[in-house]
Write a protein that holds these residues in place. Sequence first.
Motif, mmCIF file in Angstrom:
data_model
loop_
_atom_site.group_PDB
_atom_site.id
_atom_site.type_symbol
_atom_site.label_atom_id
_atom_site.label_comp_id
_atom_site.label_asym_id
_atom_site.label_seq_id
_atom_site.Cartn_x
_atom_site.Cartn_y
_atom_site.Cartn_z
ATOM 1 N N ASN A 1 0.845 -1.324 -0.023
ATOM 2 C CA ASN A 1 -0.096 -0.318 -0.104
ATOM 3 C C ASN A 1 0.884 1.294 -0.078
ATOM 4 O O ASN A 1 0.359 2.260 -0.657
ATOM 5 N N ALA A 2 1.880 1.254 0.531
ATOM 6 C CA ALA A 2 2.861 2.310 0.666
ATOM 7 C C ALA A 2 3.319 2.652 -0.709
ATOM 8 O O ALA A 2 3.542 3.439 -1.263
ATOM 9 N N LEU A 3 3.742 1.681 -1.443
ATOM 10 C CA LEU A 3 4.362 1.803 -2.662
ATOM 11 C C LEU A 3 3.303 2.127 -3.907
ATOM 12 O O LEU A 3 3.666 2.968 -4.460
ATOM 13 N N VAL A 4 1.986 1.637 -3.564
ATOM 14 C CA VAL A 4 0.928 1.942 -4.704
ATOM 15 C C VAL A 4 0.685 3.357 -4.366
ATOM 16 O O VAL A 4 0.183 4.081 -5.477
ATOM 17 N N HIS A 5 0.284 3.509 -3.081
ATOM 18 C CA HIS A 5 -0.613 4.865 -2.757
ATOM 19 C C HIS A 5 0.152 6.100 -2.221
ATOM 20 O O HIS A 5 -0.194 7.229 -2.021
ATOM 21 N N ARG A 6 1.283 5.751 -1.707
ATOM 22 C CA ARG A 6 2.175 6.767 -0.968
ATOM 23 C C ARG A 6 3.583 7.089 -2.038
ATOM 24 O O ARG A 6 3.870 8.183 -1.754
ATOM 25 N N ALA A 7 4.140 6.375 -2.289
ATOM 26 C CA ALA A 7 5.523 6.570 -3.080
ATOM 27 C C ALA A 7 5.289 7.267 -4.016
ATOM 28 O O ALA A 7 4.349 7.366 -4.847
ATOM 29 N N ARG A 8 6.444 8.245 -4.299
ATOM 30 C CA ARG A 8 6.299 9.199 -5.481
ATOM 31 C C ARG A 8 7.681 9.271 -5.878
ATOM 32 O O ARG A 8 8.642 9.089 -5.320
ATOM 33 N N PRO A 9 7.978 9.652 -7.215
ATOM 34 C CA PRO A 9 9.413 10.106 -7.687
ATOM 35 C C PRO A 9 10.098 10.918 -6.655
ATOM 36 O O PRO A 9 9.383 11.807 -6.251
ATOM 37 N N GLY A 10 11.498 10.416 -6.563
ATOM 38 C CA GLY A 10 12.270 11.036 -5.518
ATOM 39 C C GLY A 10 12.402 10.153 -4.328
ATOM 40 O O GLY A 10 13.375 10.467 -3.432
ATOM 41 N N ASP A 11 11.349 9.544 -3.995
ATOM 42 C CA ASP A 11 11.443 8.773 -2.743
ATOM 43 C C ASP A 11 12.479 7.607 -3.094
ATOM 44 O O ASP A 11 12.959 7.355 -4.071
ATOM 45 N N VAL A 12 13.395 7.454 -1.722
ATOM 46 C CA VAL A 12 14.254 6.495 -1.876
ATOM 47 C C VAL A 12 13.998 5.086 -1.165
ATOM 48 O O VAL A 12 13.585 5.121 -0.171
ATOM 49 N N ILE A 13 14.078 4.073 -1.848
ATOM 50 C CA ILE A 13 13.879 2.591 -1.188
ATOM 51 C C ILE A 13 15.083 2.006 -1.084
ATOM 52 O O ILE A 13 16.108 2.207 -1.530
ATOM 53 N N ARG A 14 15.095 0.943 -0.372
ATOM 54 C CA ARG A 14 16.473 -0.047 -0.223
ATOM 55 C C ARG A 14 15.897 -1.463 -1.100
ATOM 56 O O ARG A 14 14.919 -1.946 -0.750
ATOM 57 N N LEU A 15 16.974 -1.877 -1.372
ATOM 58 C CA LEU A 15 16.593 -3.279 -2.301
ATOM 59 C C LEU A 15 17.968 -4.160 -1.731
ATOM 60 O O LEU A 15 19.038 -3.900 -1.353
ATOM 61 N N GLY A 16 17.413 -5.508 -1.477
ATOM 62 C CA GLY A 16 18.276 -6.459 -1.143
ATOM 63 C C GLY A 16 18.965 -7.180 -2.317
ATOM 64 O O GLY A 16 18.784 -6.682 -3.460
ATOM 65 N N PRO A 17 19.737 -8.163 -2.232
ATOM 66 C CA PRO A 17 20.243 -8.861 -3.328
ATOM 67 C C PRO A 17 19.394 -9.648 -4.205
ATOM 68 O O PRO A 17 18.294 -9.927 -3.841
ATOM 69 N N PRO A 18 19.479 -9.610 -5.358
ATOM 70 C CA PRO A 18 18.734 -10.652 -6.415
ATOM 71 C C PRO A 18 18.926 -12.019 -6.017
ATOM 72 O O PRO A 18 19.804 -12.572 -5.392
ATOM 73 N N ALA A 19 17.704 -12.636 -6.284
ATOM 74 C CA ALA A 19 17.660 -14.055 -5.948
ATOM 75 C C ALA A 19 16.709 -14.859 -6.748
ATOM 76 O O ALA A 19 15.774 -14.130 -7.688
ATOM 77 N N GLY A 20 16.499 -16.155 -6.903
ATOM 78 C CA GLY A 20 15.481 -16.800 -7.756
ATOM 79 C C GLY A 20 16.334 -17.584 -8.832
ATOM 80 O O GLY A 20 17.335 -17.280 -9.449
ATOM 81 N N SER A 21 15.639 -18.678 -9.262
ATOM 82 C CA SER A 21 16.214 -19.592 -10.390
ATOM 83 C C SER A 21 15.187 -19.685 -11.261
ATOM 84 O O SER A 21 15.401 -20.512 -12.261
ATOM 85 N N MET A 22 14.202 -18.822 -11.582
ATOM 86 C CA MET A 22 13.082 -18.740 -12.478
ATOM 87 C C MET A 22 13.707 -18.112 -13.847
ATOM 88 O O MET A 22 13.157 -17.342 -14.340
ATOM 89 N N THR A 23 14.950 -18.601 -14.373
ATOM 90 C CA THR A 23 15.744 -18.086 -15.437
ATOM 91 C C THR A 23 15.659 -18.725 -16.733
ATOM 92 O O THR A 23 15.396 -20.006 -16.419
ATOM 93 N N VAL A 24 15.898 -18.102 -17.760
ATOM 94 C CA VAL A 24 16.015 -18.892 -19.207
ATOM 95 C C VAL A 24 17.347 -19.621 -19.443
ATOM 96 O O VAL A 24 18.449 -18.988 -18.975
ATOM 97 N N ASP A 25 17.155 -20.887 -19.603
ATOM 98 C CA ASP A 25 18.601 -21.441 -19.993
ATOM 99 C C ASP A 25 18.863 -21.453 -21.442
ATOM 100 O O ASP A 25 18.153 -21.915 -22.451
#
Length: 420
Positions: free
Chosen positions: A265-289
């Motif tokens: 809800n924060a990302l959809v209704h509150r976030a706006r350009p200029g706001d700064v978020i944090r990202l963790g590392p990428p993960a997951g194996s649903m990738t193309v061989d």
Amino acid sequence: MLRPAGRPAASGVASPAPDLTPPTAPVPEADSVDPRHVPAQRSAPAAEEGSADALLIRRTMTEIGPVADKVTSYFYALLFVRHPELRSLFPAAMDAQRDRLLKALLTAAEHLDDTPVLVDYLQNLGRGHRKYGTRAEHYPAVGECLIGALSKYAAAVWTPETEAAWVRAYTTMSQVMIDAAASDELRAPAWWQAEIVAHDLRTPDVAILTVRPDQPYPFLAGQYTSLETPWWPRVWRHYSFASAPRSDGLLTFHVKAVPAGWVSNALVHRARPGDVIRLGPPAGSMTVDHTTDSGLLCLGGGTGIAPIKALVEDVAEHGERRPVEVFYGARTDHDLYDIDTMLRLQQSHPWLSVRAVIDQRAHLQIPDALRAYGPWHEYDAYLSGPPGMIRSGIDTLRDIGIPSSRIRHDSVEELFAGAG
């Protein structure tokens, strides 16, 4: 019994970091999350087979099953009373945290004798927990309190042998996590700062966010990341990347606001350009061989279309002409918020076919549509979306002859987690 290759287990009690949920098995925030293939765990441990330690640990998990909520609440109470300095590593609300601990314990207990699966699981845990500020010295405290809670609520089956089995298992498991975190620290930050540069509200409850990381962010199409907003510190939710890696370094996410979902809800209704978020590392194996020329059969439901779109772009960027068949599921026409993008991709690439399957006006559901088209024997299958769609999709794919080894999907653990 699991042992790290080439090194003995550390002495003393040690166990996984404070939040025992893997970065590959979060409490999901939207209906498109975490496309990693983690084996499903049963609600009760496996039958009486396996190593002596595995049997003792599974017996403990069976015993605490009916009172799991009390066990996890007692564990965190012990941890915060004995080690109050660790409280700051956790979110203010602990409800989801208690569920995560139990899910992680069930997963570890079930796969204790499956070294490759468990090591991969634990390495992801170790790497993912860097963003929480978890350090090697935190592990013994967590292990001490975890065993304290288990011994209290599994008293009927708790013996010196049982305690010794838990100490051996968690000492070794925590060392795998510590080593993975240390190795990851040499090549990547614990998190990335990312500025929101575009916020496109596609429907009243679905937004497409584009962000610019503060430094290069390497990932593969089909993967996901964990995301923290400034409005809910220490509350992380997982979102799939909605595009293949871009030359400008920008990242895109599709977010659906869910009831009582703090982050969504924060990302959809509150976030706006200029706001700064944090990202963790990428993960997951649903990738193309890209070493094969097999076709791709992609099922995306709701915002689950995000990683499917990324996979299509990935195939296109590699210059391949392998067939890609996309089934885009939605409850109503209104929920096909990204259909124009998918149709533009179809117009540009003759090897791509996109079919919308709309619940309210279709005579066929996605499982029926899969059977109506095909055959799919030469295809690798990819699924992303709501739990019900994934369940029925997996069953259908197996029924029509696609082996499990060629089906990649959102982590099965996600099917049992709640939104938040």
